[in-house]
Structures are given as structure tokens and as C-alpha cells.
Scaffold this active site. Structure first.
Site, PDB file in Angstrom:
ATOM      1  N   LYS A  15       0.954  -1.425  -0.083  1.00 42.96           N
ATOM      2  CA  LYS A  15       0.028   0.010  -0.039  1.00 42.96           C
ATOM      3  C   LYS A  15       0.881   1.273  -0.059  1.00 42.96           C
ATOM      4  O   LYS A  15       2.043   1.170   0.611  1.00 42.96           O
ATOM      5  CB  LYS A  15      -0.946  -0.095   1.244  1.00 42.96           C
ATOM      6  CG  LYS A  15      -0.233   0.023   2.558  1.00 42.96           C
ATOM      7  CD  LYS A  15       0.276   1.379   3.151  1.00 42.96           C
ATOM      8  CE  LYS A  15       0.782   1.047   4.582  1.00 42.96           C
ATOM      9  NZ  LYS A  15       1.497   2.475   4.833  1.00 42.96           N
ATOM     10  N   PRO A  98       9.796  -4.428   0.344  1.00 43.76           N
ATOM     11  CA  PRO A  98      10.923  -4.286   1.569  1.00 43.76           C
ATOM     12  C   PRO A  98      10.345  -4.051   2.741  1.00 43.76           C
ATOM     13  O   PRO A  98       9.056  -3.382   3.009  1.00 43.76           O
ATOM     14  CB  PRO A  98      11.608  -3.053   0.886  1.00 43.76           C
ATOM     15  CG  PRO A  98      10.283  -2.370  -0.070  1.00 43.76           C
ATOM     16  CD  PRO A  98       9.543  -3.415  -0.584  1.00 43.76           C
ATOM     17  N   THR A  99      10.978  -4.287   3.889  1.00 44.09           N
ATOM     18  CA  THR A  99      10.701  -4.264   5.338  1.00 44.09           C
ATOM     19  C   THR A  99      10.978  -2.940   5.576  1.00 44.09           C
ATOM     20  O   THR A  99      11.995  -2.265   5.358  1.00 44.09           O
ATOM     21  CB  THR A  99      10.907  -5.394   6.024  1.00 44.09           C
ATOM     22  OG1 THR A  99      12.532  -5.407   5.983  1.00 44.09           O
ATOM     23  CG2 THR A  99      10.470  -6.718   5.723  1.00 44.09           C
ATOM     24  N   GLY A 100       9.995  -2.254   6.728  1.00 42.19           N
ATOM     25  CA  GLY A 100      10.547  -1.192   7.209  1.00 42.19           C
ATOM     26  C   GLY A 100      10.591   0.066   6.425  1.00 42.19           C
ATOM     27  O   GLY A 100      11.270   0.946   6.185  1.00 42.19           O
ATOM     28  N   ALA A 101       9.657  -0.054   5.146  1.00 40.08           N
ATOM     29  CA  ALA A 101       9.435   0.771   4.170  1.00 40.08           C
ATOM     30  C   ALA A 101       8.291   1.559   4.184  1.00 40.08           C
ATOM     31  O   ALA A 101       8.122   2.489   3.519  1.00 40.08           O
ATOM     32  CB  ALA A 101       9.405   0.383   3.030  1.00 40.08           C
ATOM     33  N   GLY A 102       7.105   1.411   5.076  1.00 39.83           N
ATOM     34  CA  GLY A 102       5.977   2.324   4.951  1.00 39.83           C
ATOM     35  C   GLY A 102       4.899   1.598   3.976  1.00 39.83           C
ATOM     36  O   GLY A 102       3.949   2.277   3.703  1.00 39.83           O
ATOM     37  N   GLY A 104       3.608  -1.515   4.098  1.00 41.54           N
ATOM     38  CA  GLY A 104       2.633  -2.475   4.731  1.00 41.54           C
ATOM     39  C   GLY A 104       2.739  -3.881   4.732  1.00 41.54           C
ATOM     40  O   GLY A 104       1.824  -4.477   4.738  1.00 41.54           O
ATOM     41  N   GLY A 105       4.090  -4.439   4.087  1.00 40.41           N
ATOM     42  CA  GLY A 105       4.140  -5.907   3.775  1.00 40.41           C
ATOM     43  C   GLY A 105       3.966  -6.832   4.701  1.00 40.41           C
ATOM     44  O   GLY A 105       2.936  -7.653   4.452  1.00 40.41           O
ATOM     45  N   SER A 107       2.030  -6.377   7.508  1.00 45.97           N
ATOM     46  CA  SER A 107       0.412  -6.450   7.727  1.00 45.97           C
ATOM     47  C   SER A 107      -0.203  -6.989   6.484  1.00 45.97           C
ATOM     48  O   SER A 107      -1.284  -7.653   6.764  1.00 45.97           O
ATOM     49  CB  SER A 107       0.116  -4.810   7.875  1.00 45.97           C
ATOM     50  OG  SER A 107       0.649  -4.285   8.957  1.00 45.97           O
ATOM     51  N   ASP A 140      -2.296  -1.384  10.078  1.00 48.84           N
ATOM     52  CA  ASP A 140      -2.453  -1.174   8.443  1.00 48.84           C
ATOM     53  C   ASP A 140      -3.184  -2.613   8.088  1.00 48.84           C
ATOM     54  O   ASP A 140      -3.858  -2.744   7.151  1.00 48.84           O
ATOM     55  CB  ASP A 140      -1.119  -1.429   7.709  1.00 48.84           C
ATOM     56  CG  ASP A 140      -0.439  -0.070   7.881  1.00 48.84           C
ATOM     57  OD1 ASP A 140      -1.105   0.754   8.034  1.00 48.84           O
ATOM     58  OD2 ASP A 140       0.738  -0.052   7.585  1.00 48.84           O
TER      59      ASP A 140
END
EC number: 2.7.1.148
Length: 281
Positions: A15, A98-102, A104-105, A107, A140
Site C-alpha cells: 500500500k 521491502p521491510t521497514g518501508a511504510g 505495509g508488507g 500487515s 495497517d
């Protein structure tokens, strides 16, 4: 969905927050937000395989994280108490978000697990019940269960469908991990944005992200990526970062920008979606 060695594959899209405003702090420590959530076709794939012994097994947890701490595992564990038969599941995650990216992976992975297992295990939970359950996992998760582009209120669990024009997005991931907790507790964070009276895609422009200024101050790498992307158009940070993005009306325009920034950063070219792919299944 496709079947491989008894495993079935299910999509978990990312997202973007096209607009994000913080309207207040709650007594429980959380913050009330208003945000435009948009689904994009950058996605993880969640592989699930039923078990009949009641065990939940996550085969590839994030390095250093026990499987019990992963949102996908927690989603399955949360739903298991509603199952009508003693059943379990094996989970594999093919991570592209990617993780920690905003984006929502994690979630989204959890929401996909909830949506699929609600059917497999015949739990019979309504969408509203799944949203309420998902909110306990992460802010999220409710949006991904809702499954359509939305205007979100509250902690992200009050959702109304929103029409968003078809757009392409260039997303840049700077080489840094942003701590969401650090940003939400920062003394400089804007927490008093006015609530929207008539929230539409047009009325909320120009878009903004109330967390952006604090993130830029604490994480200069995000500011650098934002500055680079701003050379090509209006750029914005998604969520609490670290990713920044710009929107384009057509793929060719987006691809031309992507070619430029991908030489400097980890970058993604994504198309906006109107609904979650699982809604078509």
C-alpha cells in the site's frame, strides 16, 4: 490460486499512503489518523498448506525473529480459536515488499492469512470481525482486509471506500530503517491536524504526510531520497517511511523516472490497484 506441492499461493499487495494526517493522541497512547490508503501491484506471495494436527509452522521467518513474533504466524494463531475443526497450517512467505518501508508488507501478509484461513477453517467471521481482529495485530491490517482503496480514520480501522484515479508510482527505498515508535513519540511530531469535513481525493489536495518533517530530521537519508525524487515531480513519504514515492498518469512517464532513480537507489515501479486481488477469487 496456483498449487505447488500441496501449497497454495495467495497475493499480499503493498500500500501507499497518498495523504496522512495525525488528528490527535488517544488516551491509550495510540494516535488518531486520517489517511488515503491505495493498493499497488507490488506484492508478496503467501504460500499456505493445511495441516490436520493443529500446528502452525512458519518456514521462513525473518532472520533473528522467532516465528511466534511474525505477524503472519500471529494471524493464524489468532484465528485458530475460531476454527470449527482442529486444524493447522504451514506458511511460507515470498517477500518482494521491502521491510521497514511504510508499504505495509508484514500487515498485508497477515491480512492474507486471515482472509484465507477464515474460509479454509470455516470460522465464519464477517469482514467487520476480521477488521477488528486484524487491528490487534497492526494498524495497517484492517485496510488490507477491507480490500479497497480507502479513506481511513481512527487508528486506521474506520474505513470508507475512496475513488482514486488510475496512476503509476515510482517508489524509492533509501538505505535506512525508520523506527515507527521513535517517530510517533517524537516531541516535534504534528498531532493536531484538522479533521476533514468532506474527504475526497480532490478535496484533500495538496497531499501531505504529517510524519515526514520529523523523519527527514532524524533520518537524513530519507530526505536525500525525497530530494532526488522531487526533481521529477511531487514526492511524498508513505507511512512512517522510509520509502518515498511520486505518482504518474501513465506507465511510460513512470518508467522514465524509474530508470533514472534506480541507478541511485533501490526503486520500484508499481501500478495502482482498485481492489485486493483476493476479492477476485
Amino acid at each position: 490460486m496456483s498449487v505447488t506441492d500441496g501449497r497454495q499461493a495467495f497475493p499480499a499487495p503493498a500500500k501507499l499512503n497518498l495523504d496522512l494526517r495525525i488528528t490527535g493522541r488517544r488516551e491509550d497512547g495510540y494516535h488518531n489518523i486520517e489517511s488515503i490508503f491505495c493498493l499497488i501491484d507490488l506484492q508478496d506471495t503467501v504460500y499456505l498448506k493445511p495441516r490436520d494436527d493443529g500446528k502452525i509452522i512458519l518456514h521462513n521467518p525473518v532472520d533473528g525473529m522467532p516465528q511466534e513474533a511474525d505477524l503472519s504466524y500471529r494471524a493464524a494463531s489468532l484465528l485458530q480459536k475460531y476454527a470449527r475443526t482442529p486444524t493447522g497450517v504451514e506458511i511460507w512467505l515470498d517477500k518482494k515488499i521491502p521491510t521497514g518501508a511504510g508499504l505495509g508488507g508484514g500487515s498485508s501478509d497477515a491480512a492474507t492469512v486471515l482472509l484465507v484461513l477464515n474460509r479454509w477453517w470455516q470460522c465464519g467471521l464477517t469482514q467487520r470481525q476480521l477488521i477488528d481482529s486484524g487491528a490487534a495485530l497492526g494498524a495497517d491490517v484492517p485496510f488490507f482486509i477491507f480490500g479497497k482503496n480507502a479513506f481511513a480514520r481512527g487508528i486506521g480501522d474506520r474505513l470508507d471506500e475512496m475513488d482514486i484515479p488510475k496512476q503509476w508510482y515510482v517508489i524509492v527505498k533509501p538505505p535506512v530503517h525508520v523506527s515507527t515508535a521513535k517517530i510517533f513519540t517524537h516531541e516535534g511530531l504534528t498531532r493536531n491536524s484538522a479533521s476533514s469535513i468532506m474527504p475526497t481525493f480532490q478535496n484533500l489536495q495538496p497531499f501531505r504526510n504529517d510524519m515526514q518533517a520529523v523523519v527527514f530530521k532524524e533520518y537524513p537519508e530519507v530526505w536525500k531520497a525525497y530530494s532526488e525524487l522531487s526533481r521529477y515531480g511531487f514526492a511524498l513519504m508513505t507511512g512512517s517511511g522510509a520509502c518515498v514515492f511520486t505518482a504518474c498518469q501513465d506507465r511510460n512517464s513512470a518508467y522514465n523516472i524509474y530508470r533514472q532513480v534506480s541507478d541511485l537507489y533501490e526503486a520500484y515501479l508499481a501500478e495502482g490497484l482498485s481492489k485486493h486481488p483476493l476479492l477476485s477469487v
